[in-house]
Design an enzyme around this catalytic site. Structure first.
Site, PDB file in Angstrom:
ATOM      1  N   GLU A 346       0.675  -0.789  -0.110  1.00  0.00           N
ATOM      2  CA  GLU A 346       0.213  -0.337   0.128  1.00  0.00           C
ATOM      3  C   GLU A 346       0.575   1.413   0.232  1.00  0.00           C
ATOM      4  OE1 GLU A 346      -4.202  -1.749   2.366  1.00  0.00           O
ATOM      5  OE2 GLU A 346      -2.038  -1.141   3.546  1.00  0.00           O
TER       6      GLU A 346
HETATM    7  C1  ACM Z   1      -1.791  -5.460   3.717  1.00  0.00           C
HETATM    8  O1  ACM Z   1      -3.078  -5.864   3.903  1.00  0.00           O
HETATM    9  N1  ACM Z   1      -2.256  -4.170   3.887  1.00  0.00           N
HETATM   10  C2  ACM Z   1      -1.322  -6.102   3.896  1.00  0.00           C
END
Ligand code: ACM
Length: 530
Positions: A346
């Site tokens: 992310e």
């Molecule tokens: C995640 O759940 N951002 C790896």
């Protein structure tokens, strides 16, 4: 002499209590279900005379024997001596290799657990403990016939990596609770504990060369509580505690995104001030494609919310790599396990080409310190070093990219393996951005068939992460983790052909009885008759 009196007494009990005769070995509530269980004749009964006999030589052999004795003593009230001389429960180490396979033979006269490795012996002990009546979980003496049906168990795991993750960053988790979690993992034969040690909301491991990481970055958590961190000594204590239970720690420093706690600690690491809304601060007026460190960088503010994807290290800043090098060096120096987790998920405000450059440089740093990198599946968009691992949580296309590079995939699909997902819309805590994950859903999936194109030879293992945005204490951990952790244990250990929801849902009810005795506040899934 004493023994024959006991035999008499016991056979008397058996005759009188014929209706209490234990079911065959193949009906035992073992989780994860072993590879093979054959019923035999007779039964073994624990008596005040029973001891544990060790055969073989290994650094942990005595500890494994003591571990078994310590679990048997409180509820039985028996002494259960451990020695190399005599005993009716025999733990025999037949080799000195790494092996997780074991065998248990149960007859009237003795129980014998054999393995070529200490880990296998430890798993044999875990299985044996699950064969006794559930009252064995009590901490005070119980009046119970401690009898086990005769037969043989042969067992070995499907996957070599069976992990769980604790996010100690969103909410700090105390050493006591981490040890409690390790104890629970050991019961279900997990062998890796991944610690998510840093995120936007907190930095949880002492780095001596960058002390403000914990002074500032460790000072809060989601919701604005006090946060906390592990000193390096405390981290070593966790590692040793886990190692005694054949669990290896995998430390994670999540980067280049999820890094606000570091950016709040050191102004000079900031490309500009990224605010939680994803926009750049007007103070420095810096666009993200900066080339040079800012003249007067400002530290970002500590963050106690739960948004993701808005922070980033500065991949073009050389200081970033000096920083990462120090962090990786200090952590790897005190981490005996083979892996270092570099995060990589992310990073929505990192330029794509900067992200790739960053991941590749950080992999080199990890490799320089002798460790193998694991990263969340996005890292497969970079060139992975041979042997590095992609942890699949969201995107199949990333898992495929990893496979095409010859890398292994660690299976943690959020829709199945994320322990922080709510069970249903009424769950008191948890999130549901991936799915609602009832117990049957956590159980009913097969790692080698879950992601298109990813089959057994591409898979390192399975890991169940617990993210802690909504988890503030042990009761919250208990509620989200149990019983789902045991479902993932069976998915990771037991071959697909051996697994069935019908069988598991019956066996899990016995574990529920033990949790009730131990005060584990598990979720009483309506899918199970408890
Ligand atoms: C995640 O759940 N951002 C790896």
């Amino acid at each position: 002499m004493k023994k024959s009196i006991w035999t008499l007494l016991l056979s008397g009990t058996l005759v009188l209590g014929a209706c209490k005769k234990s079911p065959p070995l193949s009906d035992a509530a073992i989780i994860p279900l072993p590879l093979e269980i054959s019923n035999g004749s007779g039964s073994f009964a624990l008596t005040p005379e029973t001891g544990i006999k060790l055969i073989g030589s290994g650094d942990h052999l005595t500890k494994v024997g003591e571990h078994l004795a310590e679990k048997l003593r409180p509820a039985t009230g028996f002494d259960i001596p451990v020695s190399f001389d005599a005993g009716q429960i025999v733990l025999e180490l037949t080799g000195n290799e790494f092996s997780e396979a074991y065998q248990i033979e149960i007859s009237d006269a003795e129980i014998k657990i054999t393995s070529a490795g200490e880990a296998g012996l430890f798993y044999g002990v875990q299985t044996l403990l699950q064969l006794f009546p559930h009252e064995i979980a009590n901490s005070t003496v119980q009046s119970v016939n401690w009898e086990i049906p005769g037969g043989t168990i042969k067992d070995e795991p499907t996957f070599g990596y069976r992990g769980s993750m604790l996010d100690v960053a969103r909410h700090f988790i105390s050493i006591e609770d981490v040890k409690y979690y390790i104890d629970q993992m050991a019961v279900y034969k997990f062998n890796y504990l991944h610690l998510h040690l840093s995120d936007d909301q907190g930095w949880r491991i002492e780095i001596k060369s960058w002390p403000k990481l914990t002074e500032i970055g460790g000072s809060t958590e989601v919701g604005g509580g006090d946060g906390g961190f592990y000193t390096q000594e405390q981290y070593k204590e966790i590692i040793a505690y886990a190692a005694d239970r054949f669990i290896t720690i995998v430390p994670e420093i999540d980067m280049p995104g999820h890094t606000n706690s570091a950016l709040a600690s050191y102004a000079e690491l900031n490309p500009g001030v990224n605010l939680p809304n994803g926009k750049l601060d007007s103070v420095n007026k810096a666009p993200l494609d900066y080339e040079m460190p800012l003249k007067n960088p400002q530290a970002s503010e500590l963050y106690t919310g739960i948004e993701v994807g808005w922070s980033t290290f500065a991949p073009k800043l050389e200081l970033t790599y000096a920083f990462v090098d120090s962090v990786v060096r200090e952590i790897t120096e005190i981490t005996p396990g083979p892996y270092f987790h570099i995060g990589g998920d992310e990073s929505h405000v990192t330029e794509k080409e900067d992200y790739v450059y960053f991941v590749e440089r950080v992999q080199d740093i990890v490799s320089k310190y002798g460790k193998t990198s694991i990263g969340w599946d996005e890292v497969a968009t970079a060139k992975m070093l041979p042997g590095n691992v992609a942890q699949f949580w969201a995107l199949e296309e990333n898992a495929k990219l990893a496979k095409e590079q010859g890398s292994k995939v660690l299976m943690s699909p959020a829709k199945k393996a994320y322990l922080d997902m709510q069970y249903d819309s009424t769950s008191r805590i948890g999130l549901h951005w991936a799915a609602y994950v009832e117990l049957d859903s956590a159980y009913l999936w097969e790692p080698t068939e879950y992601a298109a194109g990813i089959s057994a030879e591409n898979i390192l293992g399975v890991e169940a992460p617990l993210w802690t945005e909504t988890v503030t204490n042990r009761a919250d951990i208990d509620y989200l983790v149990f019983p789902r952790l045991t479902a993932i244990a069976e998915v990771a250990w037991t071959k697909k052909e051996r697994r069935s929801w019908e069988g598991y849902s019956k066996r899990i009810s016995v574990h529920g009885k033990k949790w009730d005795i131990q005060g584990v506040g598990f979720y009483k899934s309506p899918k199970v008759i408890w």
